[in-house]
Design a protein around this motif. Structure first.
Motif, PDB file in Angstrom:
ATOM      1  N   THR A  83      17.753  33.614  -0.408  1.00 25.11           N
ATOM      2  CA  THR A  83      17.998  32.224  -0.809  1.00 25.11           C
ATOM      3  C   THR A  83      16.820  31.682  -1.600  1.00 25.11           C
ATOM      4  O   THR A  83      16.986  31.061  -2.663  1.00 25.11           O
ATOM      5  CB  THR A  83      18.247  31.348   0.429  1.00 25.11           C
ATOM      6  N   ALA A  84      15.607  31.922  -1.099  1.00 24.25           N
ATOM      7  CA  ALA A  84      14.417  31.429  -1.789  1.00 24.25           C
ATOM      8  C   ALA A  84      14.290  32.040  -3.178  1.00 24.25           C
ATOM      9  O   ALA A  84      13.961  31.349  -4.157  1.00 24.25           O
ATOM     10  CB  ALA A  84      13.176  31.739  -0.961  1.00 24.25           C
ATOM     11  N   ASP A 144      10.047  31.188 -12.756  1.00 26.88           N
ATOM     12  CA  ASP A 144       8.598  31.064 -12.937  1.00 26.88           C
ATOM     13  C   ASP A 144       7.929  31.133 -11.570  1.00 26.88           C
ATOM     14  O   ASP A 144       7.394  30.170 -11.044  1.00 26.88           O
ATOM     15  CB  ASP A 144       8.259  29.745 -13.630  1.00 26.88           C
ATOM     16  N   LEU A 145       7.966  32.327 -10.999  1.00 31.24           N
ATOM     17  CA  LEU A 145       7.637  32.489  -9.590  1.00 31.24           C
ATOM     18  C   LEU A 145       6.897  33.807  -9.384  1.00 31.24           C
ATOM     19  O   LEU A 145       7.281  34.837  -9.929  1.00 31.24           O
ATOM     20  CB  LEU A 145       8.947  32.499  -8.783  1.00 31.24           C
ATOM     21  N   ASP A 146       5.834  33.757  -8.603  1.00 31.11           N
ATOM     22  CA  ASP A 146       5.136  34.976  -8.205  1.00 31.11           C
ATOM     23  C   ASP A 146       5.583  35.338  -6.798  1.00 31.11           C
ATOM     24  O   ASP A 146       5.540  34.507  -5.884  1.00 31.11           O
ATOM     25  CB  ASP A 146       3.619  34.761  -8.227  1.00 31.11           C
ATOM     26  N   THR A 166       4.822  38.558   5.851  1.00 33.29           N
ATOM     27  CA  THR A 166       4.859  37.268   5.160  1.00 33.29           C
ATOM     28  C   THR A 166       5.278  37.490   3.715  1.00 33.29           C
ATOM     29  O   THR A 166       4.723  38.352   3.023  1.00 33.29           O
ATOM     30  CB  THR A 166       3.494  36.566   5.184  1.00 33.29           C
ATOM     31  N   THR A 167       6.247  36.716   3.282  1.00 27.03           N
ATOM     32  CA  THR A 167       6.672  36.724   1.888  1.00 27.03           C
ATOM     33  C   THR A 167       6.192  35.432   1.228  1.00 27.03           C
ATOM     34  O   THR A 167       6.435  34.342   1.745  1.00 27.03           O
ATOM     35  CB  THR A 167       8.200  36.822   1.767  1.00 27.03           C
ATOM     36  N   TYR A 168       5.489  35.576   0.109  1.00 23.33           N
ATOM     37  CA  TYR A 168       4.954  34.427  -0.623  1.00 23.33           C
ATOM     38  C   TYR A 168       5.775  34.205  -1.887  1.00 23.33           C
ATOM     39  O   TYR A 168       5.970  35.125  -2.685  1.00 23.33           O
ATOM     40  CB  TYR A 168       3.496  34.676  -1.019  1.00 23.33           C
ATOM     41  N   PHE A 169       6.231  32.979  -2.067  1.00 25.29           N
ATOM     42  CA  PHE A 169       6.872  32.548  -3.301  1.00 25.29           C
ATOM     43  C   PHE A 169       5.968  31.466  -3.875  1.00 25.29           C
ATOM     44  O   PHE A 169       5.938  30.332  -3.373  1.00 25.29           O
ATOM     45  CB  PHE A 169       8.272  31.998  -3.031  1.00 25.29           C
ATOM     46  N   ARG A 203       3.639  26.486  -2.945  1.00 21.82           N
ATOM     47  CA  ARG A 203       3.816  27.839  -2.433  1.00 21.82           C
ATOM     48  C   ARG A 203       4.659  27.781  -1.166  1.00 21.82           C
ATOM     49  O   ARG A 203       4.416  26.975  -0.271  1.00 21.82           O
ATOM     50  CB  ARG A 203       2.461  28.459  -2.111  1.00 21.82           C
ATOM     51  N   LEU A 204       5.667  28.648  -1.115  1.00 19.86           N
ATOM     52  CA  LEU A 204       6.501  28.772   0.077  1.00 19.86           C
ATOM     53  C   LEU A 204       6.159  30.099   0.748  1.00 19.86           C
ATOM     54  O   LEU A 204       6.165  31.146   0.105  1.00 19.86           O
ATOM     55  CB  LEU A 204       7.988  28.746  -0.293  1.00 19.86           C
TER      56      LEU A 204
END
Length: 267
Positions: free
Chosen positions: A138-139, A146-148, A217-220, A226-227
């Protein structure tokens, strides 16, 4: 409700011992097989001596004595798992597999075996992790391009495969949601990279130390926010109870290759 009779391969390993306990305490489940190597010093010793709640009639045995089992569970190493898969096929017994570090050839063997017996294969049997696999999809689709995207995982010093199977499952879920080929976008080492990071990649970082059961942990990350989506396991019983749940679900299913998303009806 029918009692599900469980046999555990690698019963003297860290996960094996947790599975013995889970099979003993879970309702409608009975531990009927605890299998170790033919060279193990535990052969013939009653499981009750290690797990006081276990049936006093169950002793550690090798895999040549499989009997009175409805579902087999394997959390061993790839080489052992492939041997155990042959045994399950020979006896036509459903199998729950949590072995990680499998190659593409190993997976091909699983797919072939699933033509004849029902198999649940998952890299992680935690209910929370499997919900996380849905959340990262979903994220990945809602936060834009434009996301790392980076994945960090930490495990105990004895874990061999890296990144963990769970970390790869997270990355594969994200890649699927984005329409990417995971193998093309996965980045495991940037030590020789001299260009800026691309937004069309998934980076992996690994820590091995102490007795860490499992952390992912997943970083968006994008400019300004930052999520972080994190799952932490504090006990192997989390995975063991999930595997026993999968074994109960798998019994009497038709031949096929399933995963925990199927077991939890998350698809």
């Amino acid at each position: 409700m029918t009692t599900n009779r469980i046999g555990v391969f690698g019963a003297n390993g860290r996960m094996g011992l947790a599975l013995l306990e889970a099979a003993t305490i879970k309702e409608q489940t009975q531990l009927t097989g605890a299998y170790v190597r033919s060279s193990s010093s535990l052969l013939g010793i009653n499981v009750n001596q290690i797990n006081s709640a276990a049936d006093k009639n169950i002793s550690f045995s090798d895999d040549s004595t499989i009997d009175n089992v409805d579902v087999l569970i394997d959390f061993t190493l790839p080489a052992g798992m492939k041997n155990h898969l042959k045994i399950a096929l020979a006896h036509k017994i459903p199998m729950v597999i949590g072995t990680t570090g499998l190659t593409s050839d190993d997976m091909a063997q699983l797919h072939d075996a699933a033509k004849y017996i029902p198999i649940v294969f998952a890299r992680n049997y935690s209910v929370g992790v499997n919900v996380l696999l849905n959340l990262v999809q979903t994220a990945a689709t809602k936060l834009g391009d434009d996301l790392d995207i980076e994945i960090f995982e930490a495990h105990h010093r004895y874990k061999v495969d890296a990144p963990s199977g769970t970390a790869l499952a997270i990355g594969e879920s994200i890649a699927h949601a984005k329409g990417w080929d995971h193998d093309e976008v996965a980045v495991y080492d940037r030590s020789q990279v001299e260009t800026a990071k691309s937004q069309n990649e998934i980076g992996y970082s690994v820590l091995r130390g102490g007795d860490i059961v499992g952390e992912h942990t997943t970083y968006f990350a994008t400019m300004g926010e930052r999520l972080e989506l994190t799952h932490k396991a504090s006990s192997r019983m989390t995975f063991a109870l999930g595997a026993i749940r999968a074994a109960g679900w798998l019994r009497n299913k038709p031949a096929g290759l399933y995963d925990m998303q199927d077991v939890l009806d998350l698809k």
